[in-house]
Design an enzyme around this catalytic site. Structure first.
Site, short mmCIF file in Angstrom:
data_model
loop_
_atom_site.label_atom_id
_atom_site.label_comp_id
_atom_site.label_asym_id
_atom_site.label_seq_id
_atom_site.Cartn_x
_atom_site.Cartn_y
_atom_site.Cartn_z
N GLY A 10 0.83 -1.21 0.00
CA GLY A 10 0.00 0.00 0.00
C GLY A 10 0.86 1.25 0.00
O GLY A 10 0.47 2.29 0.55
N ASP A 58 -1.98 -7.75 -5.53
CA ASP A 58 -3.04 -7.80 -4.53
C ASP A 58 -2.51 -8.61 -3.35
O ASP A 58 -2.28 -9.82 -3.48
CB ASP A 58 -4.28 -8.47 -5.15
CG ASP A 58 -5.41 -8.64 -4.15
OD1 ASP A 58 -5.21 -8.37 -2.95
OD2 ASP A 58 -6.51 -9.05 -4.59
N VAL A 59 -2.34 -7.97 -2.21
CA VAL A 59 -1.69 -8.66 -1.08
C VAL A 59 -2.51 -9.83 -0.53
O VAL A 59 -1.99 -10.67 0.20
CB VAL A 59 -1.33 -7.70 0.09
CG1 VAL A 59 -0.29 -6.68 -0.33
CG2 VAL A 59 -2.58 -7.04 0.67
N ASN A 85 1.37 -2.46 5.32
CA ASN A 85 0.57 -1.24 5.51
C ASN A 85 -0.75 -1.26 4.73
O ASN A 85 -1.69 -0.56 5.10
CB ASN A 85 1.44 -0.05 5.08
CG ASN A 85 0.63 1.21 4.84
OD1 ASN A 85 0.24 1.90 5.79
ND2 ASN A 85 0.32 1.50 3.58
N SER A 136 -4.26 -0.48 14.02
CA SER A 136 -5.07 0.74 14.20
C SER A 136 -5.55 0.75 15.65
O SER A 136 -5.77 -0.32 16.24
CB SER A 136 -6.29 0.70 13.28
OG SER A 136 -7.24 1.67 13.68
N TYR A 149 -13.17 -4.40 10.30
CA TYR A 149 -11.88 -3.69 10.34
C TYR A 149 -11.20 -3.88 11.70
O TYR A 149 -10.01 -4.20 11.78
CB TYR A 149 -12.15 -2.21 10.05
CG TYR A 149 -10.93 -1.33 9.98
CD1 TYR A 149 -10.11 -1.34 8.85
CD2 TYR A 149 -10.59 -0.47 11.02
CE1 TYR A 149 -8.98 -0.52 8.77
CE2 TYR A 149 -9.49 0.36 10.95
CZ TYR A 149 -8.68 0.33 9.83
OH TYR A 149 -7.57 1.15 9.75
N ALA A 151 -11.64 -6.26 13.88
CA ALA A 151 -11.19 -7.65 14.05
C ALA A 151 -9.88 -7.87 13.28
O ALA A 151 -8.95 -8.51 13.79
CB ALA A 151 -12.27 -8.61 13.55
N LYS A 153 -7.62 -5.64 12.51
CA LYS A 153 -6.51 -4.88 13.12
C LYS A 153 -6.11 -5.46 14.47
O LYS A 153 -4.94 -5.39 14.87
CB LYS A 153 -6.89 -3.40 13.23
CG LYS A 153 -7.06 -2.71 11.87
CD LYS A 153 -5.79 -2.73 11.05
CE LYS A 153 -5.86 -1.94 9.77
NZ LYS A 153 -4.60 -1.98 9.00
N ILE A 182 -5.62 9.76 10.93
CA ILE A 182 -4.54 10.32 10.12
C ILE A 182 -5.12 10.84 8.80
O ILE A 182 -5.99 10.19 8.21
CB ILE A 182 -3.46 9.23 9.81
CG1 ILE A 182 -3.03 8.49 11.09
CG2 ILE A 182 -2.26 9.85 9.08
CD1 ILE A 182 -2.33 9.30 12.15
P1 NAP Z 1 -5.01 4.66 1.76
O1 NAP Z 1 -4.66 6.08 1.51
O2 NAP Z 1 -6.32 4.13 1.29
O3 NAP Z 1 -3.81 3.75 1.25
C1 NAP Z 1 -3.85 2.34 1.34
C2 NAP Z 1 -3.22 1.77 0.09
O4 NAP Z 1 -3.31 0.33 0.16
C3 NAP Z 1 -3.97 2.19 -1.16
O5 NAP Z 1 -3.09 2.51 -2.21
C4 NAP Z 1 -4.78 0.95 -1.45
O6 NAP Z 1 -5.26 0.84 -2.76
C5 NAP Z 1 -3.80 -0.13 -1.09
N1 NAP Z 1 -4.46 -1.43 -1.07
C6 NAP Z 1 -5.74 -1.71 -0.72
N2 NAP Z 1 -6.00 -3.00 -0.90
C7 NAP Z 1 -4.87 -3.57 -1.38
C8 NAP Z 1 -4.52 -4.89 -1.76
N3 NAP Z 1 -5.40 -5.89 -1.71
N4 NAP Z 1 -3.27 -5.13 -2.22
C9 NAP Z 1 -2.36 -4.12 -2.30
N5 NAP Z 1 -2.63 -2.85 -1.95
C10 NAP Z 1 -3.88 -2.58 -1.50
O7 NAP Z 1 -5.02 4.35 3.35
P2 NAP Z 1 -4.13 4.93 4.54
O8 NAP Z 1 -5.00 5.81 5.34
O9 NAP Z 1 -2.82 5.41 4.05
O10 NAP Z 1 -3.94 3.58 5.40
C11 NAP Z 1 -2.74 2.83 5.42
C12 NAP Z 1 -2.84 1.83 6.56
O11 NAP Z 1 -3.00 2.53 7.79
C13 NAP Z 1 -4.04 0.90 6.47
O12 NAP Z 1 -3.68 -0.40 6.89
C14 NAP Z 1 -5.03 1.51 7.43
O13 NAP Z 1 -5.93 0.56 7.94
C15 NAP Z 1 -4.10 2.02 8.49
N6 NAP Z 1 -4.67 3.08 9.31
C16 NAP Z 1 -5.04 4.26 8.77
C17 NAP Z 1 -5.59 5.25 9.59
C18 NAP Z 1 -6.00 6.60 9.06
O14 NAP Z 1 -6.55 7.38 9.85
N7 NAP Z 1 -5.78 6.92 7.80
C19 NAP Z 1 -5.77 4.99 10.95
C20 NAP Z 1 -5.38 3.76 11.46
C21 NAP Z 1 -4.82 2.82 10.64
P3 NAP Z 1 -6.81 1.30 -3.06
O15 NAP Z 1 -6.81 2.79 -2.95
O16 NAP Z 1 -7.05 0.77 -4.41
O17 NAP Z 1 -7.65 0.63 -2.00
#
Ligand code: NAP
Length: 241
Positions: A10, A58-59, A85, A136, A149, A151, A153, A182
């Site tokens: 990601g 696709d992970v 990530n 998370s 989500y 579960a 995390k 974030i």
């Molecule tokens: P994001 O901007 O949506 O980035 C996540 C990236 O992962 C996107 O490019 C997404 O592609 C890619 N992805 C999704 N499914 C995938 C798959 N099957 N194989 C490969 N890549 C895939 O999200 P983010 O906010 O940066 O989040 C990053 C991580 O932090 C996540 O694990 C999220 O749960 C965690 N997190 C985020 C927050 C927050 O507030 N933002 C808080 C706690 C935890 P698509 O756009 O095509 O889905």
């Protein structure tokens, strides 16, 4: 980072991209696994004088992940670190949540972590390595509409501690970060009222920047955390403490 190679899932945008750029700034080389095109991030890193590559993968698919990891080893010659990530949300109250929505979130967020970790381990066994899983605070606190989500995390935290115990003797550290709220596309999708309510609950009174998570991931990958494994660090402005 000293020329070390880090795979970041990601890593094309959001927190993953910030981690990729920050590690490159610290002298690391980067392989991005994403379904979104990562070539812009790769170009940015190459401009910084570091090596980078992007693999569309696709992970949630183990075979694809295994091939992608092999391609990184062939092209970059080593694999030192992994940042799990990639993650998605498909929020709905449990009574309305479709089985596919449960399965998809678990497949990407939790099985994806199993797939990538298993695939990189054999490359880390010789020289050691470091893994950071992005959980998370929702996995610790729970959240309405996010049972799938949360579960996934929470599962990441149990996985992190188990793998930390299994591979500590092989020189592999495994830790997790638990971000709060974030600023990325993931949280941009929330409506303004929810965002305002969230910010009111955060002691630091603002959302976090992706770079603020990246710095903690860097710490956990680097030798600055040489005596830390199986740990979860909250990066939430105090939202969870
Ligand atoms: P994001 O901007 O949506 O980035 C996540 C990236 O992962 C996107 O490019 C997404 O592609 C890619 N992805 C999704 N499914 C995938 C798959 N099957 N194989 C490969 N890549 C895939 O999200 P983010 O906010 O940066 O989040 C990053 C991580 O932090 C996540 O694990 C999220 O749960 C965690 N997190 C985020 C927050 C927050 O507030 N933002 C808080 C706690 C935890 P698509 O756009 O095509 O889905």
């Amino acid at each position: 980072m000293n020329g070390k190679v880090t795979i970041i899932t990601g890593g094309a945008k959001g927190i993953g991209r910030a981690i990729a750029v920050f590690l490159a700034e610290k002298g690391g080389d980067i392989a991005i696994f994403d379904m979104v095109d990562g070539s812009e991030t790769v170009a940015t890193i190459k401009k910084m004088g570091r090596n980078a590559m992007y693999v569309c993968v696709d992970v949630s698919d183990f075979k694809l992940v295994e091939d992608a990891v092999e391609s990184v080893y062939k092209e970059m010659g080593r694999i030192d670190n992994l940042v799990n990530n990639a993650g998605i949300t498909l929020d709905r109250l449990l009574l309305r949540m479709k089985e596919e929505e449960w399965d998809k979130v678990i497949a990407v967020n939790l099985k994806g972590v199993y797939n990538c970790t298993k695939a990189v381990l054999k490359y880390m066994l010789k020289n050691g390595g470091s893994i950071v899983n992005v959980s998370s605070i929702t996995g610790i606190m729970g959240n309405i509409g996010q049972s799938n989500y949360a579960a996934s995390k929470a599962g990441i935290i149990g996985f992190t501690k188990s793998i930390a115990k299994e591979y500590a003797e092989r020189g592999i550290k495994v830790n997790a970060v638990a971000p709060g709220f974030i600023k990325t596309d993931m949280t941009e999708a929330l409506n303004d009222k929810i965002k305002e309510e969230m910010i009111k609950m955060i002691p630091l009174k603002r959302p976090g920047e992706p770079e603020e998570v990246a710095k903690v991931v860097y710490f956990l990958l680097s030798d600055y955390s040489s005596y830390i494994t199986g740990e979860v660090i909250n990066v939430s402005g105090g939202l969870y403490m």
